[in-house]
Motif scaffolding. Structure first.
Motif, PDB file in Angstrom:
ATOM      1  N   TYR A  65       0.795   9.478 -10.191  1.00  0.00           N
ATOM      2  CA  TYR A  65       0.938   8.038  -9.952  1.00  0.00           C
ATOM      3  C   TYR A  65       2.159   7.438 -10.627  1.00  0.00           C
ATOM      4  N   GLU A  70       8.514   4.179 -15.037  1.00  0.00           N
ATOM      5  CA  GLU A  70       7.422   4.454 -15.970  1.00  0.00           C
ATOM      6  C   GLU A  70       7.611   5.822 -16.627  1.00  0.00           C
ATOM      7  N   ASP A 106      -2.020   4.770  -1.862  1.00  0.00           N
ATOM      8  CA  ASP A 106      -1.620   3.419  -2.264  1.00  0.00           C
ATOM      9  C   ASP A 106      -2.798   2.660  -2.876  1.00  0.00           C
ATOM     10  N   ARG A 109      -3.263   4.153  -6.456  1.00  0.00           N
ATOM     11  CA  ARG A 109      -2.185   3.661  -7.323  1.00  0.00           C
ATOM     12  C   ARG A 109      -2.427   2.192  -7.708  1.00  0.00           C
ATOM     13  N   ALA A 110      -2.845   1.360  -6.755  1.00  0.00           N
ATOM     14  CA  ALA A 110      -3.049  -0.069  -7.031  1.00  0.00           C
ATOM     15  C   ALA A 110      -4.141  -0.257  -8.084  1.00  0.00           C
ATOM     16  N   GLU A 113      -2.755   1.411 -11.688  1.00  0.00           N
ATOM     17  CA  GLU A 113      -1.728   0.735 -12.476  1.00  0.00           C
ATOM     18  C   GLU A 113      -1.642  -0.769 -12.218  1.00  0.00           C
ATOM     19  N   GLU A 114      -1.544  -1.195 -10.953  1.00  0.00           N
ATOM     20  CA  GLU A 114      -1.349  -2.625 -10.723  1.00  0.00           C
ATOM     21  C   GLU A 114      -2.535  -3.429 -11.262  1.00  0.00           C
ATOM     22  N   ARG A 115      -3.757  -2.879 -11.128  1.00  0.00           N
ATOM     23  CA  ARG A 115      -4.920  -3.655 -11.564  1.00  0.00           C
ATOM     24  C   ARG A 115      -5.511  -3.169 -12.890  1.00  0.00           C
ATOM     25  N   GLN A 117      -3.669  -1.150 -15.197  1.00  0.00           N
ATOM     26  CA  GLN A 117      -2.567  -0.959 -16.149  1.00  0.00           C
ATOM     27  C   GLN A 117      -2.741   0.272 -17.023  1.00  0.00           C
TER      28      GLN A 117
ATOM     29  N   ASP B 106       6.984   7.778  -6.850  1.00  0.00           N
ATOM     30  CA  ASP B 106       7.642   6.868  -5.904  1.00  0.00           C
ATOM     31  C   ASP B 106       8.858   7.533  -5.266  1.00  0.00           C
TER      32      ASP B 106
END
Lengths: 187, 187
Positions: A65, A70, A106, A109-110, A113-115, A117, B106
Motif C-alpha cells: 500500500y 511514504e 483502491d 488502500r483508502a 491510509e486515507e481513513r 492513517q 502507486d
C-alpha cells in the motif's frame, strides 16, 4: 529491496526471546509458551525436534500500500532490527476477515491510509520502534500477517500507545484474530 | 473471494495437456516437456515419482492492482476455467526484475494500468479467454507469476494479439524471464 526472506517464529521453551506477556486480543489464542526462537530460511531447522508448541511462518515482500512519498518518509526514519538497546520485542500475528480480502485495491488502500492513517500514525513512533512485516496468508498459514517489533524498555509505553491507536482504526474492524506477545531478549 | 488456492503445474510426459509449442520469450527456457498436469492443493501429489522435468508452484490470491470499478467490469465478462469448448491453453510463467519490486505501490499501479492498460486492454478479449493468475514470488519459486489461460481453437489468433499487446507495454520492460507454452487438452 532484497529478495523475499522466509522467517519462522517457533514457540517453545528454549528460544532467545522470553515471553513476558501473551494476550489474545481478538479470537483464538496461541498455546502459551515460555520462549520464542526466530529462524530465517525457507524451512525452519528441525533442531527442536518437534518440541515447539507452534511455528508461525511468514515471508517479507514488497510493500502493498505504501506510495513513493511514504516510502521515502519511512526510509528516512526507520531503524533496523538487532539494535543492542532494543531488548524488548513484540510478536503480533493477525488475520483479517474475508470481507477485507474481497475489497478491491483502491478500497483497501483508502481504509488503510486515507481513513486509518496506518502509515502516517506509525511514522511518529519510528525510529524508536523497529519492525518487520511478514506475509503469511498465501503460505497457507493461520494468520495473514506476522509483525515483529524491537524497542528499548523505555519505549514500551509509546509502543502501547501505537498499538492502541491502530486497534481503534477502521482498518482494525477487519481483524478477526490477533495475538499480542511481548518478549525480552535473553541470550 | 475464496481462500488462496495452491496450484502446481507439473511438466512431464503424462499430463492431461499436451504441449504443442514452447518458447522462451525472455531469459532462460524451461526444460522441454511433452505434457503438463495441473494439481490443486498445498503440496503436489508425488504420484509421478519424480518423473516430471519441473514443477511450478503458485497460489491464487486477492487482486493487487484492480480497483472496484475494474473488478466489476472484469466480473461481468470473464469466463471460468473448464469450459468444454476451451480445448486450447497457454501456461505463461514470468519473473519481473528487482527494479519492478523496488517501486512503490502507486508507481507500479501507474505503469500497470494508467500507462500499460493491462486491465483495459485485457477486458476486450474476455470472455473468450479464461485465465487464472497464480502468485509465486513469495513461495521462493523461480517465477513471480504463473498465468494459465483456456480458450477455444478459434480464439488462438486473438490470444496471440493479446499477448503481443502486453509484451509491447511499459510494464513488460520489467519482465526479465518469460516462457510461453501452448497446449491442447487430451484426455
Amino acid at each position: 529491496m532484497a529478495a523475499p526472506l522466509h522467517v519462522s517464529f517457533l514457540g517453545d521453551d528454549r528460544g532467545e526471546w522470553r515471553v513476558v506477556r501473551q494476550e489474545a486480543v481478538v479470537g483464538e489464542d496461541l498455546a502459551p509458551v515460555a520462549r520464542v526462537a526466530i529462524e530465517e530460511g525457507a524451512e525452519p531447522q528441525t533442531r527442536r525436534n518437534g518440541a515447539e508448541a507452534w511455528i508461525l511462518r511468514g515471508v517479507t515482500g514488497h510493500q502493498r500500500y505504501v506510495e513513493r512519498r511514504e516510502a521515502e518518509a519511512l526510509r528516512a526514519v526507520q531503524a533496523g532490527l538487532g539494535r543492542a538497546e532494543a531488548t524488548c520485542a513484540a510478536l503480533i500475528p493477525i488475520r483479517k476477515s474475508s470481507a477485507w480480502w474481497e475489497l478491491a485495491q483502491d478500497e483497501r488502500r483508502a481504509i488503510f491510509e486515507e481513513r486509518s492513517q496506518h502509515i502516517a500514525a506509525t511514522l511518529r513512533y519510528l525510529p524508536a520502534i523497529a519492525r518487520r512485516l511478514h506475509h503469511a496468508r498465501e503460505l497457507g498459514e493461520p494468520f495473514d500477517f506476522i509483525t515483529w517489533f524491537e524497542l528499548a524498555p523505555v519505549d514500551v509505553p509509546r509502543f502501547d500507545e501505537l498499538v492502541g491507536l491502530l486497534r481503534a482504526t477502521e482498518e482494525w474492524r477487519y481483524v478477526e484474530r490477533e495475538v499480542d506477545l511481548r518478549l525480552m531478549r535473553e541470550q
